[in-house]
Write an enzyme that holds these catalytic residues in place. Structure first.
Site, PDB file in Angstrom:
ATOM      1  N   GLY A 291       2.321 -10.783  10.826  1.00  0.00           N
ATOM      2  CA  GLY A 291       3.203 -10.567  12.117  1.00  0.00           C
ATOM      3  C   GLY A 291       3.240 -11.530  12.838  1.00  0.00           C
ATOM      4  O   GLY A 291       4.492 -11.701  13.409  1.00  0.00           O
TER       5      GLY A 291
ATOM      6  N   GLU B 217       8.686   3.216  13.836  1.00  0.00           N
ATOM      7  CA  GLU B 217       9.347   3.523  12.229  1.00  0.00           C
ATOM      8  C   GLU B 217       9.943   4.974  12.500  1.00  0.00           C
ATOM      9  O   GLU B 217       9.261   5.753  13.368  1.00  0.00           O
ATOM     10  CB  GLU B 217       8.576   3.304  11.105  1.00  0.00           C
ATOM     11  CG  GLU B 217       7.931   1.990  10.961  1.00  0.00           C
ATOM     12  CD  GLU B 217       8.411   0.992   9.854  1.00  0.00           C
ATOM     13  OE1 GLU B 217       9.560   0.739  10.045  1.00  0.00           O
ATOM     14  OE2 GLU B 217       7.475   0.812   8.988  1.00  0.00           O
TER      15      GLU B 217
ATOM     16  N   GLY C 234       2.550  -5.053   7.627  1.00  0.00           N
ATOM     17  CA  GLY C 234       1.489  -6.114   6.950  1.00  0.00           C
ATOM     18  C   GLY C 234       0.386  -6.377   7.931  1.00  0.00           C
ATOM     19  O   GLY C 234       0.452  -5.645   8.940  1.00  0.00           O
TER      20      GLY C 234
ATOM     21  N   GLU D 239       4.796  -3.865  11.933  1.00  0.00           N
ATOM     22  CA  GLU D 239       3.801  -2.562  12.033  1.00  0.00           C
ATOM     23  C   GLU D 239       2.672  -3.042  11.227  1.00  0.00           C
ATOM     24  O   GLU D 239       2.653  -3.516  10.104  1.00  0.00           O
ATOM     25  CB  GLU D 239       4.353  -1.542  11.146  1.00  0.00           C
ATOM     26  CG  GLU D 239       5.847  -0.805  11.546  1.00  0.00           C
ATOM     27  CD  GLU D 239       5.599  -0.100  13.057  1.00  0.00           C
ATOM     28  OE1 GLU D 239       4.460   0.540  13.275  1.00  0.00           O
ATOM     29  OE2 GLU D 239       6.737  -0.038  13.808  1.00  0.00           O
TER      30      GLU D 239
ATOM     31  N   CYS E  87      -2.947   1.821   6.629  1.00  0.00           N
ATOM     32  CA  CYS E  87      -3.050   1.401   7.913  1.00  0.00           C
ATOM     33  C   CYS E  87      -3.614   2.304   8.726  1.00  0.00           C
ATOM     34  O   CYS E  87      -4.478   2.107   9.929  1.00  0.00           O
ATOM     35  CB  CYS E  87      -1.633   1.001   8.188  1.00  0.00           C
ATOM     36  SG  CYS E  87      -0.685   2.700   7.989  1.00  0.00           S
TER      37      CYS E  87
ATOM     38  N   ASN F 252       0.835  -0.964  -0.074  1.00  0.00           N
ATOM     39  CA  ASN F 252      -0.026  -0.281   0.013  1.00  0.00           C
ATOM     40  C   ASN F 252       0.539   1.358   0.126  1.00  0.00           C
ATOM     41  O   ASN F 252       0.398   2.193  -0.481  1.00  0.00           O
ATOM     42  CB  ASN F 252      -1.109  -0.077   1.303  1.00  0.00           C
ATOM     43  CG  ASN F 252      -0.406  -0.033   2.510  1.00  0.00           C
ATOM     44  OD1 ASN F 252       0.691  -0.299   2.770  1.00  0.00           O
ATOM     45  ND2 ASN F 252      -1.268   0.539   3.538  1.00  0.00           N
TER      46      ASN F 252
HETATM   47  P1  NAP Z   1       0.513  -8.956   4.207  1.00  0.00           P
HETATM   48  O1  NAP Z   1      -0.422  -9.773   3.503  1.00  0.00           O
HETATM   49  O2  NAP Z   1       0.566  -9.125   5.531  1.00  0.00           O
HETATM   50  O3  NAP Z   1       1.713  -8.842   3.232  1.00  0.00           O
HETATM   51  C1  NAP Z   1       2.854  -8.194   3.663  1.00  0.00           C
HETATM   52  C2  NAP Z   1       4.270  -8.515   3.195  1.00  0.00           C
HETATM   53  O4  NAP Z   1       4.512  -9.864   3.873  1.00  0.00           O
HETATM   54  C3  NAP Z   1       3.909  -9.098   1.918  1.00  0.00           C
HETATM   55  O5  NAP Z   1       5.494  -8.812   1.140  1.00  0.00           O
HETATM   56  C4  NAP Z   1       3.833 -10.785   1.801  1.00  0.00           C
HETATM   57  O6  NAP Z   1       4.286 -10.990   0.600  1.00  0.00           O
HETATM   58  C5  NAP Z   1       4.787 -11.073   2.904  1.00  0.00           C
HETATM   59  N1  NAP Z   1       4.181 -12.315   3.789  1.00  0.00           N
HETATM   60  C6  NAP Z   1       3.008 -12.496   3.462  1.00  0.00           C
HETATM   61  N2  NAP Z   1       3.028 -13.898   4.287  1.00  0.00           N
HETATM   62  C7  NAP Z   1       4.434 -14.069   4.954  1.00  0.00           C
HETATM   63  C8  NAP Z   1       4.796 -15.032   5.639  1.00  0.00           C
HETATM   64  N3  NAP Z   1       4.389 -15.938   6.213  1.00  0.00           N
HETATM   65  N4  NAP Z   1       6.166 -14.911   6.094  1.00  0.00           N
HETATM   66  C9  NAP Z   1       6.737 -13.773   5.680  1.00  0.00           C
HETATM   67  N5  NAP Z   1       6.295 -12.756   4.863  1.00  0.00           N
HETATM   68  C10 NAP Z   1       5.052 -12.884   4.375  1.00  0.00           C
HETATM   69  O7  NAP Z   1      -0.136  -7.567   4.081  1.00  0.00           O
HETATM   70  P2  NAP Z   1      -0.494  -6.540   3.002  1.00  0.00           P
HETATM   71  O8  NAP Z   1      -1.486  -7.015   2.417  1.00  0.00           O
HETATM   72  O9  NAP Z   1       0.660  -6.417   2.045  1.00  0.00           O
HETATM   73  O10 NAP Z   1      -0.585  -5.178   3.513  1.00  0.00           O
HETATM   74  C11 NAP Z   1      -1.969  -4.604   4.250  1.00  0.00           C
HETATM   75  C12 NAP Z   1      -1.656  -4.694   5.609  1.00  0.00           C
HETATM   76  O11 NAP Z   1      -0.608  -3.933   6.126  1.00  0.00           O
HETATM   77  C13 NAP Z   1      -2.904  -3.895   6.420  1.00  0.00           C
HETATM   78  O12 NAP Z   1      -3.301  -4.533   7.674  1.00  0.00           O
HETATM   79  C14 NAP Z   1      -2.332  -2.725   6.997  1.00  0.00           C
HETATM   80  O13 NAP Z   1      -2.990  -2.251   8.243  1.00  0.00           O
HETATM   81  C15 NAP Z   1      -1.061  -3.140   7.458  1.00  0.00           C
HETATM   82  N6  NAP Z   1       0.096  -1.869   7.061  1.00  0.00           N
HETATM   83  C16 NAP Z   1       0.508  -1.347   8.452  1.00  0.00           C
HETATM   84  C17 NAP Z   1       1.206  -0.280   8.487  1.00  0.00           C
HETATM   85  C18 NAP Z   1       1.748   0.395   9.763  1.00  0.00           C
HETATM   86  O14 NAP Z   1       2.758   1.092   9.508  1.00  0.00           O
HETATM   87  N7  NAP Z   1       1.517  -0.038  10.744  1.00  0.00           N
HETATM   88  C19 NAP Z   1       1.528   0.415   7.215  1.00  0.00           C
HETATM   89  C20 NAP Z   1       0.957  -0.166   5.947  1.00  0.00           C
HETATM   90  C21 NAP Z   1      -0.022  -1.250   6.159  1.00  0.00           C
HETATM   91  P3  NAP Z   1       3.242 -11.423  -0.673  1.00  0.00           P
HETATM   92  O15 NAP Z   1       2.699 -10.163  -1.141  1.00  0.00           O
HETATM   93  O16 NAP Z   1       4.155 -12.156  -1.404  1.00  0.00           O
HETATM   94  O17 NAP Z   1       1.983 -12.094   0.146  1.00  0.00           O
END
Ligand code: NAP
Length: 500
Positions: free
Chosen positions: A233, A463, A228, A250, A284, A152
């Protein structure tokens, strides 16, 4: 014909060992292929970690002000290529062009900020409790950092993690989200052009299950910085514990904007539209809950409905588009499922359906959606939907407001619109969140203050700002005794008698 992109291992762009690839497509138009990327596995991660490991000592011995000079060059290059990178981001990720420019600007800001840290990286000096003895604490680099990022903020978030890691003297292996590998590859190309030495930054594209897990499991990776979903996490944290890694998480949010009865409603409306529907609600910090004082509820909801009805959905590269697509069709399905749940739990004000009119059918779009009369415990008020959907929760008292604000598992960003200075300060004290805003929406963080959340939004790290330096460096306490004799701290206290 799509372009083929590869992994960066040292100074070479290499295909995955298996030769397998995957494609990244535009969410605004699935026929627009951004490129073909290496679908990598554990062997590719091994090679990237070996490269980062070999580069660690020379990089960590490069004086920090010199590392900072490289980041200054990178910042300037990012600024020169801002438009190109922003357009690529809008194509690959979907956010409208002005927002993509903001995403790249965040990376530029962090690059400048961390470049300046090359001449500070302050430690601590303290008086020793013994005479003729010097005491200080210095920062040391840790080693190879694994950086796993979401789609995102496909440039800003890698920059938030990478630049503090580099200025502290660490090297890195980056894994971008599989929906936005193109943005990261272009970003890293610019870093290399800026003079980041070979091996200091490595990129491995591919799935979370293969590449992400291999980075998390690798014994030579000492630190994981992840952004993510909360569930991902937790899984990463569990795996990383096996090799005692330092882990920064995060995670998700369910951010409220409180609109008090004395609020400037026009200002609140502008901020709500920006915070709830910007980036199609996929931040997020997205305002997915609007906690509205009952005295202004009807007026506010009607005004918001009108504003949302006027929003133009479309390709974020086109002038006049207010809201771009969501990331892919799975996201459309997930949001539609939540909209169906919402219809049973609350009153639909507007939206609630995938958007497929005309050119929208080529991509993944969802109508901006508002529910009202939402109970605080309803699923749509509790769970992160991550789309253009917001829930209005009417309230009658301040006590109830605080309870509703804090009554979710997440705690990233909170906001209050009021003209009452006492309530403003109470909100900062009482709302459980890592970011607190008054008379401003839930988004707008700046690079020199810590960013992160409480409760299920993270594991206590932050961060950017100075806080990022604490995460990416190790403290070493140093004592230099120039008395010329054995002085046992806490035992040899004769000098105290001398003072007496
Ligand atoms: P995600 O599905 O958790 O994926 C995040 C990253 O982790 C991607 O590169 C993903 O790879 C990888 N990943 C997935 N499963 C994994 C595993 N088992 N082991 C290691 N890596 C793995 O999240 P997203 O859909 O990309 O992002 C949306 C989420 O991020 C939302 O919950 C949002 O709130 C959160 N977010 C939080 C912040 C903050 O600062 N708090 C900022 C931005 C976003 P793939 O893409 O290949 O699956």
């Amino acid at each position: 014909m799509s372009t083929t992109y590869r992994n960066l291992i040292g100074d070479r762009w290499l295909p995955s060992r298996s030769g397998e690839t995957f494609v990244s497509v535009s969410p605004a138009n699935h026929d627009d292929v951004i490129g073909e990327f290496a679908s990598s596995g554990a062997e590719d991660v091994d090679a990237a970690v070996a490269s980062a490991h070999a580069a660690f000592r020379p990089w960590s011995l490069t004086p920090a002000p010199k590392r900072g000079e490289i980041l200054f060059r990178v910042a300037r290059l990012l600024a020169e290529h801002k438009e190109e990178l922003s357009r690529l981001m809008t194509r690959e990720m979907g956010k409208v062009l002005p927002e993509a420019r903001g995403d790249v600007q965040e990376a530029i800001d962090v690059a400048y900020y961390m470049a300046g840290e090359g001449r500070r990286l302050f430690g601590q000096t303290v008086p020793s409790e013994m005479p003729d003895k010097f005491a200080m604490a210095i920062r040391r680099p840790i080693g190879v950092v694994g950086i796993i990022t979401p789609w995102n903020f496909p440039v800003a978030i890698p920059a938030w993690k990478l630049f503090p890691a580099l200025i502290c003297g660490n090297t890195a292996v980056l894994k971008p989200a599989s929906d936005t590998p193109g943005c990261l590859v272009r970003f890293v190309e610019l870093l290399m052009e800026g003079g980041v030495p070979a091996g200091v930054v490595n990129v491995v594209t591919g799935s979370g299950a293969k590449v992400g897990n291999a980075i998390v499991d690798h014994p030579d990776v000492r630190v994981i910085s992840f952004t993510g979903h909360t569930e991902t996490g937790v899984e990463i944290s569990r795996r990383a514990a096996e090799t005692l890694k330092r882990v920064s998480l995060e995670l998700g949010g369910k951010n409220p904007i409180v609109i008090w009865e004395d609020a400037d409603l026009d200002l609140a409306l502008d901020s709500v539209v920006w915070s709830a529907f910007g980036t199609s609600g996929q931040r997020c910090t997205a305002a997915s809950r609007l906690i509205v004082h009952r005295a202004v509820h009807d007026e506010f909801v009607e005004a918001l409905r009108k504003r949302v009805a006027a929003l133009v959905l479309g390709d974020g590269l086109e002038d006049g588009t207010d809201v771009g697509p969501v990331i892919n069709d799975q996201a459309v399905q997930k949001i539609a499922a939540y909209a169906a749940i919402g219809r049973n739990e609350a009153e639909l004000v507007i939206g609630g359906e995938p958007a497929r009119d005309g050119d929208l059918a080529r991509g993944s779009f969802f109508q901006p959606t508002i529910f009202t009369e939402v109970r605080p415990e309803a699923r749509i008020a509790q769970e992160e939907i991550f789309g253009p959907v917001t829930s209005v929760i009417p309230v009658d008292s301040w006590e109830e407001t605080v309870e509703v604000v804090n009554g979710v598992r997440y705690g990233l960003s909170t906001s209050l619109f009021t003209r009452d200075v006492n309530l403003a300060f109470r909100s900062i004290r009482d709302f459980d969140s890592g970011l607190g805003y008054v008379n401003h929406g839930t988004i707008g963080a700046e690079a020199h203050l810590p960013f992160g959340g409480v409760k299920a939004t993270g594991n206590g790290h932050r961060e950017v700002g100075q806080a990022a330096l604490d995460f990416f460096s190790e403290w070493k306490s140093v004592y230099i005794d120039y008395s010329g004799k054995l002085q046992r701290a806490q035992i040899d206290m004769s000098f105290v008698d001398e003072v007496d």
